[in-house]
Design a protein around this motif. Structure first.
Motif: not given
Length: 387
Positions: A3-6, A15-19, A25-26
Motif C-alpha cells: 500500500n506504499r507509494t512508489d 501531498t502524497n498522491p494517495q492522500n 475510502v482509501r
C-alpha cells in the motif's frame, strides 16, 4: 509494503498522491479483495490489461460501501504514478472507452488546470454509453460526455472530492488557454453557406420568372387591375376600421379617465367629510369635558361655602347658648348678691367687651363677603382681613 507509494513518485498538490482520496475510502480500497488479488504488483504496462477488462465505472456501493474496481485502478495509478505520456495515451484510446475514462479521471485529479481543459474538453464529442454503478448496487446508463462534464463542473465524482481548478474564462484572460472551438462549428458554417446559396438561387429564379412573364396580355392586365382595385378597397376599408377602432379606444380611454377622476373626487369628498365629522366630534368631546370640569369646580366651591356657613351657624348657636346660660345664671343669683351693684352698670362693660371682640374679629364688616371670610378665618384660628 503493497500500500506504499512508489518512492520515485512526486508529490501532487503538496501531498502524497494517495492522500488525494479520502482516508475512509482509501482504507476500504486497501481492505478490498480486488485490490489485494488483482492490483498487487501492477505496473504502468500491465495496468492497461486490467483497465481493458473494466465493464463499468463507480465509486463505493452497498451497505458496507465496497469500492468498485474502477476506483481500485485509480488508486493504483496514484500509487505507481505513471508518466504523463502514458496517461495521454489512455485518453486518446478510441477502442476501449473505459480505458479513456480511467485516464481522464486520473488526469482530472493530478493534472494542472491547463492540461485538464486541453485534454478533457475534446472528449465532449464522445457520445458512447457507459455503465455506472450506483450507491445501492444497481446500474444506470450514462455517457462519456456526461462524465467529462461532471469532472469539469462538479465538486464530487464517484465519491471522490475533485481538486479545485480555475474557471476557463480566467485562464483565457491570462492567456494560458485559447478560446474554445466547438467541433460542430464547421458543420454550422457549412449549413449557413448552404442556406445562403439557396437564398441566392431563389432570388435568381424569381428574377428569371419575372423576366419570363414580363410579356403582357389583355387578360393578365385586366386581372392585375382587378386585383389592384380589390387591394386598394381592402386597404381603404382596413384604414377606416382602424380609424374607427382608434377613435373608440380614445373615447374609451377618456371615459376611463373621467371615471377615475370622478372616483378620486368622491374619495376626496368622503375623506374630507369624515375628517370634519371627526373634528366636530372632538370639539364636542372637549366641550363636554370643559363643562364637567366647570361643574366639578362649582360643586367644590359650593361645598366649601356650605361648610363655612355651617361652621358660622354652629359658632352663633354656641354664642347664643352661652348667652342663655349666662342669663339663667344671673337669674339664679341669690337675693343677697342682687343687692350689689346695678345690673345695668355690670352689663355695660360686658357689652363693650363683646362689641370690642366683634370688632376685633372683623365679622361686623359692612361688606358681607369680607364678613363671611372673616368668620371662616376666625373658625380656622386665623387673623381677620383688615380691609
Amino acid at each position: 509494503m503493497a500500500n506504499r507509494t512508489d518512492p520515485s513518485a512526486k508529490n501532487i498538490r503538496g501531498t502524497n498522491p494517495q492522500n488525494l482520496i479520502e482516508k475512509i475510502v482509501r482504507t476500504k480500497i486497501y481492505n478490498n479483495t480486488y485490490w489485494k488479488e488483482q492490483c498487487f504488483g501492477l505496473t504502468a504496462e500491465t495496468l492497461v490489461d486490467k483497465a481493458m477488462e473494466l465493464d463499468h465505472i463507480g465509486g463505493t456501493f452497498g451497505g458496507n460501501r465496497k469500492p468498485a474496481p474502477f476506483m481500485c485502478l485509480v488508486m493504483k495509478m496514484l500509487q505507481i504514478q505513471p508518466e504523463k505520456e502514458i496517461v495521454i495515451e489512455f485518453i486518446k484510446n478510441d477502442d476501449y472507452k473505459y480505458v479513456r475514462v480511467l485516464g481522464a479521471f486520473y488526469l482530472r485529479i493530478t493534472g494542472s488546470d491547463t492540461d485538464v481543459y486541453q485534454y478533457l474538453e475534446p472528449l465532449y464529442n464522445d457520445y458512447r454509453k457507459l455503465r455506472s454503478k450506483l450507491a445501492d448496487g444497481r446500474f444506470s446508463l450514462t455517457h462519456v460526455d456526461e462524465l467529462i462534464d461532471e469532472l469539469l463542473t462538479k465538486d464530487y465524482s464517484c465519491d471522490i472530492a475533485m481538486p479545485r481548478i480555475k474557471k476557463r474564462w480566467t485562464l483565457e484572460s491570462l492567456g494560458l488557454l485559447e478560446p474554445r472551438k466547438s467541433a460542430l462549428e464547421e458543420d454550422f458554417e457549412e449549413e449557413e453557406e448552404k442556406e445562403e446559396n439557396e437564398q441566392l438561387n431563389g432570388l435568381d429564379d424569381e428574377v428569371h420568372d419575372k423576366e419570363y412573364y414580363r410579356g403582357r396580355s389583355p387578360e393578365r392586365e385586366r386581372d392585375r387591375d382587378r386585383r389592384r382595385d380589390r387591394d386598394r378597397y381592402r386597404d381603404h376599408d382596413y384604414d377606416r376600421e382602424y380609424d374607427r377602432d382608434r377613435d373608440y379606444d380614445r373615447e374609451r380611454g377618456r371615459g376611463r379617465e373621467r371615471d377615475r377622476n370622478r372616483d378620486r373626487d368622491r374619495d376626496r369628498d368622503r375623506y374630507r367629510l369624515r375628517d370634519e365629522k371627526d373634528y366636530g366630534r372632538d370639539r364636542e368631546r372637549d366641550r363636554e369635558w370643559d363643562g364637567r370640569e366647570r361643574e366639578r369646580r362649582d360643586r367644590d366651591r359650593g361645598r366649601r361655602r356650605s361648610h363655612s356657613r355651617s361652621r358660622s351657624r354652629s359658632r352663633e348657636h354656641k354664642d347664643r347658648e352661652g348667652g342663655d346660660r349666662r342669663k339663667r345664671h344671673a337669674r339664679s343669683i341669690s337675693p343677697r348678691r342682687r343687692d350689689g351693684p346695678d345690673d345695668s352698670t355690670r352689663e355695660e362693660p360686658r357689652k363693650k367687651k363683646e362689641k370690642k371682640e366683634k370688632k376685633a374679629d372683623g365679622t361686623d364688616h359692612p361688606d358681607p363677603e369680607i364678613a363671611e371670610a372673616n368668620r371662616l378665618r376666625a373658625s380656622l384660628g386665623l387673623k381677620p382681613l383688615n380691609v
